[in-house]
Design a protein around this motif. Structure first.
Motif, PDB file in Angstrom:
ATOM      1  N   PHE A 145       0.789  -1.337  -0.008  1.00 22.89           N
ATOM      2  CA  PHE A 145      -0.126  -0.009   0.002  1.00 22.89           C
ATOM      3  C   PHE A 145       0.673   1.326  -0.035  1.00 22.89           C
ATOM      4  N   SER A 146       0.521   2.313  -0.637  1.00 20.58           N
ATOM      5  CA  SER A 146       0.980   3.502  -0.564  1.00 20.58           C
ATOM      6  C   SER A 146       0.117   4.381   0.355  1.00 20.58           C
ATOM      7  N   GLN A 147       0.730   5.720   0.765  1.00 19.54           N
ATOM      8  CA  GLN A 147       0.108   6.590   1.549  1.00 19.54           C
ATOM      9  C   GLN A 147      -1.703   6.822   0.838  1.00 19.54           C
ATOM     10  N   ASN A 148      -1.391   7.009  -0.423  1.00 14.52           N
ATOM     11  CA  ASN A 148      -2.547   7.516  -0.852  1.00 14.52           C
ATOM     12  C   ASN A 148      -3.761   6.174  -1.076  1.00 14.52           C
ATOM     13  N   ASP A 149      -2.890   5.078  -1.252  1.00 13.73           N
ATOM     14  CA  ASP A 149      -3.911   3.978  -1.023  1.00 13.73           C
ATOM     15  C   ASP A 149      -4.808   3.953   0.323  1.00 13.73           C
ATOM     16  N   ILE A 150      -3.880   4.125   1.320  1.00 12.94           N
ATOM     17  CA  ILE A 150      -4.600   3.971   2.798  1.00 12.94           C
ATOM     18  C   ILE A 150      -5.598   5.156   2.708  1.00 12.94           C
ATOM     19  N   ARG A 151      -5.129   6.351   2.254  1.00 11.80           N
ATOM     20  CA  ARG A 151      -6.182   7.287   2.468  1.00 11.80           C
ATOM     21  C   ARG A 151      -7.470   6.900   1.521  1.00 11.80           C
ATOM     22  N   GLU A 152      -7.364   6.550   0.627  1.00 13.96           N
ATOM     23  CA  GLU A 152      -8.512   6.212  -0.195  1.00 13.96           C
ATOM     24  C   GLU A 152      -9.396   5.215   0.334  1.00 13.96           C
ATOM     25  N   ARG A 153      -8.895   4.206   1.162  1.00  9.49           N
ATOM     26  CA  ARG A 153      -9.672   3.208   1.841  1.00  9.49           C
ATOM     27  C   ARG A 153     -10.337   3.787   2.919  1.00  9.49           C
ATOM     28  N   GLU A 154      -9.653   4.998   3.219  1.00  7.97           N
ATOM     29  CA  GLU A 154     -10.129   5.787   4.523  1.00  7.97           C
ATOM     30  C   GLU A 154     -11.227   6.756   4.167  1.00  7.97           C
ATOM     31  N   ASN A 155     -11.503   6.839   2.973  1.00 10.62           N
ATOM     32  CA  ASN A 155     -12.411   7.840   2.215  1.00 10.62           C
ATOM     33  C   ASN A 155     -11.677   9.218   2.610  1.00 10.62           C
ATOM     34  N   GLU A 156     -10.530   9.326   2.343  1.00 13.16           N
ATOM     35  CA  GLU A 156      -9.770  10.651   2.440  1.00 13.16           C
ATOM     36  C   GLU A 156      -9.127  10.785   0.843  1.00 13.16           C
ATOM     37  N   ASN A 157      -9.024  12.477   0.743  1.00  9.23           N
ATOM     38  CA  ASN A 157      -8.290  12.740  -0.554  1.00  9.23           C
ATOM     39  C   ASN A 157      -7.064  12.332  -0.560  1.00  9.23           C
ATOM     40  N   PRO A 158      -6.412  12.299  -1.792  1.00  8.55           N
ATOM     41  CA  PRO A 158      -4.816  11.928  -1.983  1.00  8.55           C
ATOM     42  C   PRO A 158      -4.131  13.114  -1.739  1.00  8.55           C
ATOM     43  N   ILE A 159      -2.786  12.772  -1.407  1.00  9.88           N
ATOM     44  CA  ILE A 159      -1.900  13.838  -0.893  1.00  9.88           C
ATOM     45  C   ILE A 159      -0.613  13.921  -1.946  1.00  9.88           C
ATOM     46  N   PRO A 160      -0.173  15.036  -2.421  1.00 12.70           N
ATOM     47  CA  PRO A 160       1.080  15.090  -3.321  1.00 12.70           C
ATOM     48  C   PRO A 160       2.095  14.158  -2.703  1.00 12.70           C
ATOM     49  N   GLY A 161       2.770  13.390  -3.857  1.00 16.38           N
ATOM     50  CA  GLY A 161       3.581  12.477  -3.496  1.00 16.38           C
ATOM     51  C   GLY A 161       3.540  11.116  -2.514  1.00 16.38           C
ATOM     52  N   GLY A 162       1.968  10.942  -2.411  1.00 20.13           N
ATOM     53  CA  GLY A 162       1.648   9.874  -1.526  1.00 20.13           C
ATOM     54  C   GLY A 162       1.523   8.616  -2.298  1.00 20.13           C
ATOM     55  N   ASP A 163       1.777   8.634  -3.620  1.00 18.77           N
ATOM     56  CA  ASP A 163       1.819   7.500  -4.638  1.00 18.77           C
ATOM     57  C   ASP A 163       2.986   6.444  -4.565  1.00 18.77           C
ATOM     58  N   ARG A 164       3.938   7.161  -3.771  1.00  8.40           N
ATOM     59  CA  ARG A 164       5.351   6.283  -3.807  1.00  8.40           C
ATOM     60  C   ARG A 164       5.155   5.082  -2.734  1.00  8.40           C
ATOM     61  N   TYR A 165       5.994   3.928  -3.231  1.00  5.42           N
ATOM     62  CA  TYR A 165       5.957   2.674  -2.425  1.00  5.42           C
ATOM     63  C   TYR A 165       7.237   2.472  -1.683  1.00  5.42           C
ATOM     64  N   PHE A 166       7.028   2.174  -0.289  1.00  9.03           N
ATOM     65  CA  PHE A 166       8.403   2.209   0.232  1.00  9.03           C
ATOM     66  C   PHE A 166       8.591   0.638   0.883  1.00  9.03           C
ATOM     67  N   VAL A 167       9.956  -0.057   0.907  1.00 10.11           N
ATOM     68  CA  VAL A 167      10.254  -1.243   1.459  1.00 10.11           C
ATOM     69  C   VAL A 167      11.405  -1.105   2.507  1.00 10.11           C
ATOM     70  N   PRO A 168      11.440  -2.001   3.509  1.00 12.00           N
ATOM     71  CA  PRO A 168      12.500  -1.935   4.315  1.00 12.00           C
ATOM     72  C   PRO A 168      13.752  -2.170   3.632  1.00 12.00           C
ATOM     73  N   LEU A 169      14.985  -1.416   4.358  1.00 14.21           N
ATOM     74  CA  LEU A 169      16.409  -1.582   3.517  1.00 14.21           C
ATOM     75  C   LEU A 169      17.020  -3.069   4.139  1.00 14.21           C
ATOM     76  N   ASN A 170      16.442  -3.323   5.397  1.00  8.77           N
ATOM     77  CA  ASN A 170      17.008  -4.428   6.110  1.00  8.77           C
ATOM     78  C   ASN A 170      16.605  -6.013   5.634  1.00  8.77           C
ATOM     79  N   MET A 171      15.876  -5.978   4.249  1.00  5.97           N
ATOM     80  CA  MET A 171      15.372  -7.161   3.798  1.00  5.97           C
ATOM     81  C   MET A 171      15.874  -7.268   2.337  1.00  5.97           C
ATOM     82  N   VAL A 172      16.358  -8.406   1.996  1.00  8.88           N
ATOM     83  CA  VAL A 172      16.837  -8.886   0.723  1.00  8.88           C
ATOM     84  C   VAL A 172      15.965  -9.972   0.072  1.00  8.88           C
TER      85      VAL A 172
END
Length: 444
Positions: free
Chosen positions: A370-397
């Motif tokens: 999920f991105s930030q905007n994916d979460i906001r959409e499920r909570e019936n909130e409007n998207p935010i700028p830059g909220g469509d990026r997806y993040f992953v932890p660096l301690n995993m390969v």
């Protein structure tokens, strides 16, 4: 012995293949003549709604399905989807015809299918062949027919008694549970005895309080009353003491008469227990949790949420699938079916409480699902700028790169050595993190 002949009824009886007569009527004859069956109770799809349990179950299911969003999606290549504006979406979410809203249309259709086992709506086309309206039809006015070639069609009887045929492609029909896959069965008719018992207990309670407390009382006289005296006494007792509003009046008797009450309290006859059991029985028929029918006897704060989720998954979801598949089959043409489809949104009912939603969103965000905007959409909130990026932890390969990682090919050896003391370990860890970020950025 001469047989009584009533023209209309006699002709009606001659068309029946069973042995029903006026002297030995079958149940269908009671229904045809409007005569209550059994103990003045005859259960039909309409009269079943007099039961508070049936009314509650039908309202819960129909209002739930009618209130869910129903957007139209377009399939993306190679995968994924996006919402689109489509004429079918306008019919399903705003106004299926000029006389009702989408909520009223779906609610009415659900009432039909819950009670009669089928719901019907005639599809109206314009001159170009596009669908412009959906008109619901009461199920008792629709007959399933076939041509000599075996092609199905529907014969509809209007309110003024006229009939017209509707081809199969122009009828939006959702069948419930059935035996042939063509027509659903009426749940009310199959569970008629259970509903009849529920109505009987309600009728008993109403009559008990209507008649007051002198139901089944006995008045005795040491001698013998004449017929006029008996009629006068009966009339006096009925006028002065019968009824709930007169139940506590003082009764005056003459000529040595005595009064003894002979009623059985409803609680001793397990009246309340019977009514409670019938509520659960009807809830079981419609698969509605008892707590949604205001029966909180066995409900707790911990299991109500799970029961509500179970209600959506096992009770509502099968009805939604029936709707979705019929919509995609009947309302989209062959070309549109390959790229368009309608689907109900039920995530809002499955989110749980705020703590459970927060834990779920955090886990999905950390996995990169999920991105930030994916979460906001499920909570019936409007998207935010830059909220469509997806993040992953660096301690995993990735698992398939694990060997290369430890051989030093995936990360510099300095990042794996660390230091000889705590400070060196912290510096080594920081270097590994920084190098990993650079490697991830370069690789991206």
């Amino acid at each position: 012995m001469r047989t009584l002949k009533i023209p209309i009824i006699s002709r009606f009886l001659e068309k029946r293949s069973d042995s029903s007569t006026l002297s030995n009527p079958k149940q269908w004859l009671y229904q045809a003549l409007g005569i209550p069956f059994g103990k003045k109770i005859y259960v039909t799809e309409s009269s079943a709604m007099r039961s508070t349990a049936v009314l509650t179950c039908v309202r819960i299911l129909s209002e739930t399905v009618a209130s869910l969003p129903l957007p139209v999606y377009k399939r993306l290549n190679p995968r994924g989807r996006e919402r689109v504006n489509h004429r079918i979406g306008e019919l399903l979410q705003r106004s299926p015809n000029p006389r009702m809203t989408a909520f009223t249309f779906r609610e009415t259709m659900m009432v039909h299918i819950l009670l009669w086992g089928n719901c019907y709506a005639e599809i109206e086309y314009d001159n170009r062949g596009d669908i412009v309206a959906l008109w619901p039809i009461p199920p008792h006015r629709v007959e399933h027919m076939e041509t000599e070639a075996g092609e199905p069609f529907f014969r509809v009887t209007t309110a003024d008694g006229k009939q017209h045929n509707v081809p199969d492609y122009a009828m939006f029909h959702i069948p419930g549970l059935g035996f042939d896959g063509k027509k659903g069965i009426s749940v009310i008719q199959w569970a008629k005895q259970a509903i009849e018992l529920a109505l009987a207990t309600e009728q008993f309670g109403a009559e008990f309080f209507e008649n007051g407390t002198n139901v089944g009382a006995v008045v005795t006289h040491p001698g013998t009353l004449s017929d006029p005296a008996f009629e006068r006494l009966s009339k006096s007792l009925k006028e002065k003491y019968e009824g709930l509003g007169k139940s506590h009046r003082l009764m005056l008797l003459e000529e040595g008469m005595s009064f003894s009450k002979n009623t059985i309290p409803p609680n001793d006859a397990q009246f309340l227990e019977t009514r409670k059991f019938q509520i659960l029985e009807i809830a079981r028929i419609f698969r509605v949790p008892p707590h949604m029918m205001a029966d909180l006897e066995r409900a707790t704060f911990s299991n109500i949420e799970h029961q509500s989720t179970d209600f959506i998954v096992h009770s509502v979801r099968p009805w939604l699938i029936r709707w979705e598949q019929t919509i995609n089959w009947k309302l989209f043409d062959g070309t549109e079916q390959k790229r368009l489809y309608a689907e109900f949104l039920i995530e809002g009912y499955l989110r749980g409480d705020s703590a459970a939603r927060a834990a779920f969103y955090k886990e999905m965000f950390n996995l990169g699902a999920f991105s930030q905007n994916d979460i906001r959409e499920r909570e019936n909130e409007n998207p935010i700028p830059g909220g469509d990026r997806y993040f992953v932890p660096l301690n995993m390969v990735p698992l398939d790169l694990l060997d290369e990682y430890y051989k030093g090919k995936f990360a510099p050896k300095e990042a794996l050595k660390g230091g000889d003391n705590d400070e060196g370990e912290r510096e080594g860890a920081a270097g590994a993190s920084a190098t990993g970020e650079q490697a991830g950025g370069a690789e991206g």
